[in-house]
Motif scaffolding. Structure first.
Motif, PDB file in Angstrom:
ATOM      1  N   UNK A 365      -7.767   1.752  55.225  1.00  0.00           N
ATOM      2  CA  UNK A 365      -6.670   0.809  55.348  1.00  0.00           C
ATOM      3  C   UNK A 365      -5.801   1.095  56.555  1.00  0.00           C
ATOM      4  N   UNK A 366      -5.572   2.374  56.833  1.00  0.00           N
ATOM      5  CA  UNK A 366      -4.705   2.755  57.947  1.00  0.00           C
ATOM      6  C   UNK A 366      -5.325   2.381  59.293  1.00  0.00           C
ATOM      7  N   UNK A 419      -0.798   0.802  62.144  1.00  0.00           N
ATOM      8  CA  UNK A 419      -0.819   2.087  61.443  1.00  0.00           C
ATOM      9  C   UNK A 419       0.581   2.486  61.003  1.00  0.00           C
ATOM     10  N   UNK A 420       1.557   2.264  61.893  1.00  0.00           N
ATOM     11  CA  UNK A 420       2.939   2.602  61.543  1.00  0.00           C
ATOM     12  C   UNK A 420       3.440   1.788  60.363  1.00  0.00           C
ATOM     13  N   UNK A 425       4.922   2.019  54.464  1.00  0.00           N
ATOM     14  CA  UNK A 425       4.877   1.432  53.127  1.00  0.00           C
ATOM     15  C   UNK A 425       4.146   2.300  52.106  1.00  0.00           C
ATOM     16  N   UNK A 426       3.201   3.137  52.578  1.00  0.00           N
ATOM     17  CA  UNK A 426       2.369   3.906  51.654  1.00  0.00           C
ATOM     18  C   UNK A 426       2.180   5.332  52.157  1.00  0.00           C
ATOM     19  N   UNK A 427       2.338   6.300  51.254  1.00  0.00           N
ATOM     20  CA  UNK A 427       2.056   7.700  51.578  1.00  0.00           C
ATOM     21  C   UNK A 427       0.577   7.960  51.325  1.00  0.00           C
ATOM     22  N   UNK A 428      -0.231   8.192  52.370  1.00  0.00           N
ATOM     23  CA  UNK A 428      -1.680   8.328  52.172  1.00  0.00           C
ATOM     24  C   UNK A 428      -2.084   9.623  51.476  1.00  0.00           C
ATOM     25  N   UNK A 429      -1.192  10.585  51.405  1.00  0.00           N
ATOM     26  CA  UNK A 429      -1.534  11.866  50.792  1.00  0.00           C
ATOM     27  C   UNK A 429      -1.229  11.901  49.298  1.00  0.00           C
ATOM     28  N   UNK A 430      -0.151  11.227  48.902  1.00  0.00           N
ATOM     29  CA  UNK A 430       0.179  11.170  47.477  1.00  0.00           C
ATOM     30  C   UNK A 430      -0.266   9.861  46.840  1.00  0.00           C
ATOM     31  N   UNK A 449       0.781  -7.257  60.973  1.00  0.00           N
ATOM     32  CA  UNK A 449       1.635  -6.747  62.053  1.00  0.00           C
ATOM     33  C   UNK A 449       0.809  -6.434  63.291  1.00  0.00           C
ATOM     34  N   UNK A 450      -0.349  -5.800  63.116  1.00  0.00           N
ATOM     35  CA  UNK A 450      -1.205  -5.471  64.261  1.00  0.00           C
ATOM     36  C   UNK A 450      -1.624  -6.733  65.000  1.00  0.00           C
TER      37      UNK A 450
END
Length: 477
Positions: A365-366, A419-420, A425-430, A449-450
């Motif tokens: 997604x990122x 990516x920003x 909006x989302x923390x990819x680690x948690x 946005x991109x």
């Protein structure tokens, strides 16, 4: 005048676009290969993730909706260039990043494809060892040793099947897809008979968050990320289709419907047998003994090897978009190169790699979401559905997509903006939302946005905007 680039004798050994006479895959071949790519053990793992947030009904709806959204975005982005021009996904990004800047896409694609193949190889090796232990065919003390051996055998099998290129995929894809579909439906019937519809529908989510809307949003996000992950696969496979129209419905059925089916089976398995974490292998062996165990093992082998094979094909094709590599190594060597890191990870780094599975899946997604957003805007709004194929292969500074020294700043800034947006909006680690904005979650805002940032910069810089005009000279053959 023609936009067809020079041809080579064996299309799968080169980065060159396919001639219409070489685009021979019909709907069955496209469906078979997209299905064999989509259906694998990772569906069980992701189904287990969904079970943490939602029950069977809401979970099935949310993950299916998310998957179809992701697949829709991917098809809009990569199918036109692949289906119409026979161009692989990485090559098609030269319009948004520039002739040199698109090398970034090669790196990102290889990271994602090697990562997916590693996940599947580790899952196949571990599940095969566990299944043999449960069936009494392997001592439990030997399970840790046997898993790396299964990984080595899996890598060898993929290499042997792919060494001759896409000819193997054309017949193997449909065979794997049909077999896996039958086995998946059989698994669903076993669960239905064992627990009943009421038992399955009544099973609660395992660890839901307080707000149900957040649980629903996160599940949709998981589905979208999974759908976006097929971007490099779509470009590599559908370039073989006879036409764009031929590839659309089979791709939706293969990547969307088939994947959703097995995701739901993984969800059900995790809900009614929580200790399974979505993988029904142990449960099936417990219910039906060695007979069920052999059937489950067959599913694991066919599904995972089929997906890894398609992933390795797409990765090798992407690797050969680098001119220096394309000229110097053969197709078998390219397959060997992209499978080598998979072997290293599966044998030596399996545990730490799988511990970060949740963060890895958000990578699609990122990274791929913004690329898809820019490709959609570029192809439909900027290029008006016309690409200069010769410029896609030009590295001498004269092509339409050379921009500034081979780089398109609009694409680079657009990727960073997308990516920003996702990370805001989302923390990819948690895997927790930073800002809850409803069912759109993080991936789709990143796509939008991109695309907007890319278009605005392109319009603001005359040199970049002028690239949309295909020069007659560059089209001459």
């Amino acid at each position: 005048m023609s936009t067809t680039a020079p041809q080579v004798t064996e299309q799968y050994e080169s980065s060159m676009p396919l001639d219409p006479s070489e685009k021979t895959w019909g709907p069955l071949a496209i469906f078979g290969n997209t299905s064999s790519a989509a259906v694998a053990t990772w569906c069980f793992i992701s189904g287990g993730f969904v079970a943490a947030y939602l029950g069977a009904t809401q979970g099935a709806l949310a993950v299916t909706a998310g998957t179809l959204i992701g697949v829709f975005v991917v098809l809009l982005a990569s199918l036109p260039a692949a289906g119409r021009y026979g161009v692989e996904a990485v090559r098609s990004t030269r319009t948004i990043f520039g002739a040199r800047g698109a090398f970034l896409t090669v790196i990102l694609t290889l990271i994602i494809l090697v990562g997916w193949n590693s996940v599947l190889m580790i899952a196949l090796a571990d599940a095969s060892s566990a299944a043999l232990v449960l069936m009494g065919a392997l001592a439990e003390s030997h399970a840790a040793v046997s898993a790396p051996i299964f990984a080595i055998l899996g890598v060898a099998a993929v290499f042997l099947l792919l060494r001759r290129g896409n000819a193997t995929l054309r017949w193997a894809g449909p065979v794997v897809a049909i077999t896996v579909l039958i086995l998946a439906l059989w698994m669903g019937v076993v669960f239905m008979v064992r627990f009943g519809a009421e038992g399955i529908l009544a099973a609660p989510a395992l660890a839901p968050l307080p707000e149900n809307s957040t649980n629903f949003m996160l599940t949709i996000e998981l589905g979208i990320a999974g759908g976006l992950a097929w971007w490099p696969y779509v470009g590599g496979l559908t370039r073989n289709a006879k036409s764009t129209r031929t590839a659309v419905i089979p791709s939706v059925l293969g990547l969307g419907a088939m994947m959703s089916l097995v995701l739901v089976i993984g969800l059900i398995a995790a809900l009614v047998v929580p200790e399974s974490a979505g993988d029904p292998t142990a449960f099936l062996i417990g219910v039906g003994g060695p007979v069920f165990g052999i059937v489950a093992l067959l599913f694991l082998v066919l599904a995972n090897i089929g997906t890894i094979m398609v992933g390795a094909y797409s990765a090798a094709l992407g690797l050969k978009q680098l001119p220096a590599i394309d000229r110097r190594i053969s197709w078998p060597a390219a397959v060997l190169l992209v499978m080598a890191p998979v072997l290293i990870i599966a044998v030596f780094l399996a545990e730490p790699f799988m511990a970060n599975y949740g963060a890895f899946i958000t990578l699609a997604g990122i990274l791929l979401g913004p690329i898809c957003g820019m490709q959609i805007v570029d192809y439909y709004l900027v290029r008006r559905q016309e690409l200069d194929v010769r410029s896609l292969y030009s590295m001498d500074g004269t092509g339409q997509y050379w921009y500034f020294g081979g780089y398109n700043p609009a694409g680079i800034v657009g990727l960073a903006a997308g990516m920003g947006t996702y990370l805001a909006l989302m923390n990819p680690f948690t895997y927790e939302p930073v800002i809850d904005i409803g069912i759109l979650s993080a991936a789709i805002p990143g796509v939008i946005v991109a695309g907007i940032v890319y278009y605005v910069i392109l319009r603001a810089v005359p040199t970049l905007w002028a690239s949309r005009q295909i020069k007659a000279l560059s089209m001459s053959s």
